[in-house]
Every structure is written in structure tokens, then in C-alpha cells.
Design a protein around this motif. Structure first.
Motif, PDB file in Angstrom:
ATOM      1  N   ALA A  78       0.774  -1.314  -0.086  1.00  0.00           N
ATOM      2  CA  ALA A  78      -0.123   0.034   0.100  1.00  0.00           C
ATOM      3  C   ALA A  78       0.712   1.224  -0.009  1.00  0.00           C
ATOM      4  N   LEU A  79       2.029   1.277   0.660  1.00  0.00           N
ATOM      5  CA  LEU A  79       2.962   2.536   0.913  1.00  0.00           C
ATOM      6  C   LEU A  79       3.620   2.724  -0.622  1.00  0.00           C
ATOM      7  N   LEU A  80       3.906   1.457  -1.017  1.00  0.00           N
ATOM      8  CA  LEU A  80       4.612   1.569  -2.415  1.00  0.00           C
ATOM      9  C   LEU A  80       3.631   2.077  -3.513  1.00  0.00           C
ATOM     10  N   LEU A  81       2.334   1.866  -3.371  1.00  0.00           N
ATOM     11  CA  LEU A  81       1.477   2.435  -4.172  1.00  0.00           C
ATOM     12  C   LEU A  81       1.228   3.871  -4.099  1.00  0.00           C
ATOM     13  N   ALA A  82       1.307   4.329  -2.807  1.00  0.00           N
ATOM     14  CA  ALA A  82       1.060   5.723  -2.300  1.00  0.00           C
ATOM     15  C   ALA A  82       2.585   6.771  -2.811  1.00  0.00           C
ATOM     16  N   THR A  83       3.603   6.151  -3.197  1.00  0.00           N
ATOM     17  CA  THR A  83       4.708   7.024  -3.287  1.00  0.00           C
ATOM     18  C   THR A  83       5.228   6.579  -4.834  1.00  0.00           C
ATOM     19  N   GLN A  84       6.157   7.421  -4.962  1.00  0.00           N
ATOM     20  CA  GLN A  84       7.078   7.462  -6.433  1.00  0.00           C
ATOM     21  C   GLN A  84       8.169   6.924  -6.239  1.00  0.00           C
ATOM     22  N   ARG A  85       9.033   7.009  -5.247  1.00  0.00           N
ATOM     23  CA  ARG A  85      10.571   6.763  -5.271  1.00  0.00           C
ATOM     24  C   ARG A  85      10.915   6.002  -3.843  1.00  0.00           C
ATOM     25  N   LEU A  86       9.843   6.194  -2.907  1.00  0.00           N
ATOM     26  CA  LEU A  86      10.588   5.357  -1.719  1.00  0.00           C
ATOM     27  C   LEU A  86      10.509   3.812  -1.815  1.00  0.00           C
ATOM     28  N   LYS A  87      11.484   3.265  -1.405  1.00  0.00           N
ATOM     29  CA  LYS A  87      11.719   1.874  -1.398  1.00  0.00           C
ATOM     30  C   LYS A  87      11.379   1.474  -0.109  1.00  0.00           C
ATOM     31  N   VAL A  88      10.393   0.309  -0.262  1.00  0.00           N
ATOM     32  CA  VAL A  88       9.754  -0.151   1.195  1.00  0.00           C
ATOM     33  C   VAL A  88       9.994  -1.462   1.410  1.00  0.00           C
TER      34      VAL A  88
END
Length: 367
Positions: A78-88
Motif C-alpha cells: 500500500a505504501l509503495l502504491l502511495a509513493t513514487q521513489r520510496l523503497k519499502v
């Protein structure tokens, strides 16, 4: 001590507060929320303030101040889909995941996110999470032996069309996962993080992991771990992350006052319960090098010894310590905060520029 690459900028990650109770087991006010909407806002804020990674915690049941918890892999996607560059980075437990199922999930998450998924393989310290689900609880070194097999099997599944693995815990025969994860220069598969202080943990990291996470440590404690893992790796590249809890304020006195309040308002029953639960992790090892083996009460108020890294004070002080850890081998600092939205933004605007300036000076001196 082998010399780290002082020209490579330090990377920064933050602990995702996907469990309730914040990052300190204390009754001090923590303007942090474990819900998705808060964390989505935080993730966007973090990637815009110099953070390259986020680590989603794994707890499967209520424990020691964490009454509520979101599952790590789903929350990470979910956090990956909410961001553009962040690696989770999703923390996961061998023994509660089969490597084939986990490898398939992460491969899909990686493709969906454009190559930004990663895992942190946690051998486990909370016995109830296993036994109350009817799963066997292995002793300390056996948990790390299983972890090594798990990491080896996952990498095999990610990189080979006809995956084969035969071990004591996992057996895979001619298994093909498609789509495979994204491949990019220097990244043949999603990054594999792994932590632990014990000799068993260090051996696993040296032999199979991409990254080794250390609990909070002073300079000498961190140096000893880095040198030990590098010796085991014997030329194989392992990168190093260090946990720290940041209290950055305009004055040292203000930062120290916040730290004292955290300790004074510690939830003693929860901290003592945690101390009892993790005692097996450290004291069971023959050389007494396990996680939390030498942690004092005040260390355990931040449950990954984050205070011991001493990132408490002015931006200048925190930057000086960050640079010293970089000299000693740190590639990444994994950070926790009291009031996440405010503190992450403060770090990005006031601390990170000082660190970057000191890195430029360091690179010039080492040129």
C-alpha cells in the motif's frame, strides 16, 4: 578496519509506525498514528525529505504496548502504491512464511512498484507468535539456520526459472515464478536485509544477506559488528544499516529534556515484559552476543536500542555522529521519531543538509 566508500552518500530509512504505541514504550505524548491514512501522508513526506527507504514492522499479535498492528507485506505494498521513489522493506518471519509464497508476493509487489520492494528477514524473538499459532518454536541458532535457508531459497526463486533448493527446512524442485522481480544495474533482485547481534546472525549476514541491520550501538559496538561480518563475508559485498532514535532540537538541553521525559514516563510493566520476552534472544547464545544481551532498562524503552546510537541533540551533533558511523562502515541509518510528521520534516530540512555538507567535506579530505 577496511575503509568504507566515503564518497557514497549515507542513505536514510525510517521505521514505519504500522503498530500502535509509537516507537517508544512510554506514556509521553507521541503524535504518531498507526493507521494507513497517516502512514500514507508520512511516506510521501519522507520521500520528499531525503528518505530512500521505509521499514514496515512485523508483529502478528498484541504485545508490549502494541495493541494494534497492520501486517507488514500488505501494508508495504500500500505504501509503495502511495509513493513514487520510496523503497519499502517488509519485515517477515521464516516459519510463518514459506519462501515460495513470500517470493511470489514480493515479486508481484516489485513489478507493480517499478522495482522498489525489499524484505527484512527477521528470525523472531516473540515465542507466542509461533506457539499460539501452533507453529514450532526453534531455539536461537536453529532459527538463524532456518533464516539462512530461507534467504537462499528466496534468492534462488527470484533469479532462476527452474529453482532448486534442498535443505533441512525447505525443499524446492523445478519451481518457476513469473513475473520475476525487476532487475536493474546493481540490483539483480529485491534487496534482502537481515539483522541480529548474535554470532549466528552475523554468520548468516556474511554468507547470504545483502544488508546487515544492527540494533542501536555506540561507536565501538558498531565497529565490532561491521568488522566481524566483513570477515565472515570474505570479500562478498554486505552493506550495513544502523538503528537510531532521533530527537533533534534547536538546543542540546531541549533534546535531553525530551529524552528524560521519555524515560521518566516509561510504561514499566510493558518494558519489563519485553525485557523478559527478549531475554532468550540474547542470553541463550553461548558468547552472550545476542540481541538485547547487554541492554539496560532505558535502552529497552526504545525497543531496538535506538537511544544507544545517541542521535539526541542539535542538528550539528546528530550530523557529527552520523558521519562518524559512516566512517565506521554505515551505509544507512534506520531512524525512529517521537512525532513522525513534524520530526521527519525537521530532519529533512535541518539535519540532513548538515550531514550532506559534512559528507562533502569528508569526501574532499579523502580524495
Amino acid at each position: 578496519m577496511s575503509v568504507p566508500d566515503l564518497h557514497e552518500p549515507l542513505k536514510f530509512a525510517y521505521w514505519v509506525p504500522n503498530v500502535s504505541g509509537g516507537l517508544v514504550t512510554s506514556d509521553i505524548e507521541q503524535r504518531t498514528d498507526w493507521g494507513y491514512e497517516y502512514n500514507k501522508q508520512l511516506a510521501v513526506l519522507a520521500e520528499n525529505n531525503g528518505f530512500e527507504y521505509a521499514l514496515t514492522q512485523v508483529r502478528y499479535t498484541a504485545s508490549y504496548g502494541a495493541a494494534y498492528q497492520h501486517e507488514s507485506t500488505g501494508f508495504s505494498l500500500a505504501l509503495l502504491l502511495a509513493t513514487q521513489r520510496l523503497k519499502v522493506i517488509a519485515a517477515i518471519h521464516p516459519g510463518l512464511w514459506h519462501p515460495g509464497v513470500l517470493a511470489k508476493f514480493v515479486a508481484s509487489a516489485d513489478v507493480i512498484s517499478g522495482g522498489r520492494a525489499a524484505i527484512n528477514v527477521v528470525s523472531g524473538w516473540f515465542k507466542d507468535e509461533f506457539t499460539k499459532l501452533g507453529e514450532p518454536w526453534l531455539e536461537h541458532d536453529e532459527r538463524y539456520r532456518r533464516t539462512e535457508e530461507f534467504i537462499t531459497a528466496v534468492r534462488e526463486l527470484w533469479t532462476n526459472d527452474h529453482a532448486e533448493f534442498g535443505g533441512d527446512f525447505y525443499r524446492i524442485h523445478d519451481f518457476d515464478i513469473k513475473p520475476k522481480p525487476e532487475v536493474s544495474p546493481g540490483r539483480p533482485h529485491p534487496e534482502i536485509f537481515q539483522g541480529g547481534n548474535s554470532t549466528a546472525a552475523r554468520k548468516v549476514a556474511g554468507r547470504v544477506s545483502d544488508w546487515y541491520f544492527s540494533n542501536g550501538k555506540d561507536y565501538d559496538g558498531f565497529t565490532e559488528q561491521v568488522e566481524d561480518v566483513r570477515a565472515i563475508a570474505n570479500g562478498r559485498t554486505v552493506r550495513f544499516g544502523l538503528n537510531g532514535f532521533v530527537i533533534a532540537r534547536e538546543s542540546a538541553a531541549e533534546a535531553e529534556a525530551v529524552f528524560r521525559e521519555i524515560i521518566e514516563k516509561a510504561d514499566r510493566p510493558a518494558v519489563e515484559g519485553f525485557r523478559s520476552a527478549v531475554a532468550q534472544a540474547g542470553k541463550s547464545t553461548a558468547d552472550n552476543k545476542g540481541m538485547w544481551a547487554d541492554s539496560e532498562f532505558k535502552d529497552l524503552v526504545q525497543y531496538n536500542d535506538g537511544f544507544r546510537t545517541q542521535l539526541i541533540g542539535t542538528p550539528e551533533h546528530i550530523a557529527d555522529r552520523a558521519i562518524e558511523y559512516k566512517k565506521r562502515g554505515a551505509n544507512l541509518l534506520l531512524l525512529g521519531f517521537l512525532h513522525y510528521l513534524e520530526d521527519v520534516e525537521y530532519f529533512g530540512k535541518n539535519v540532513l543538509p548538515v550531514i550532506r555538507e559534512k559528507e562533502r567535506e569528508l569526501a574532499e579530505l579523502s580524495a
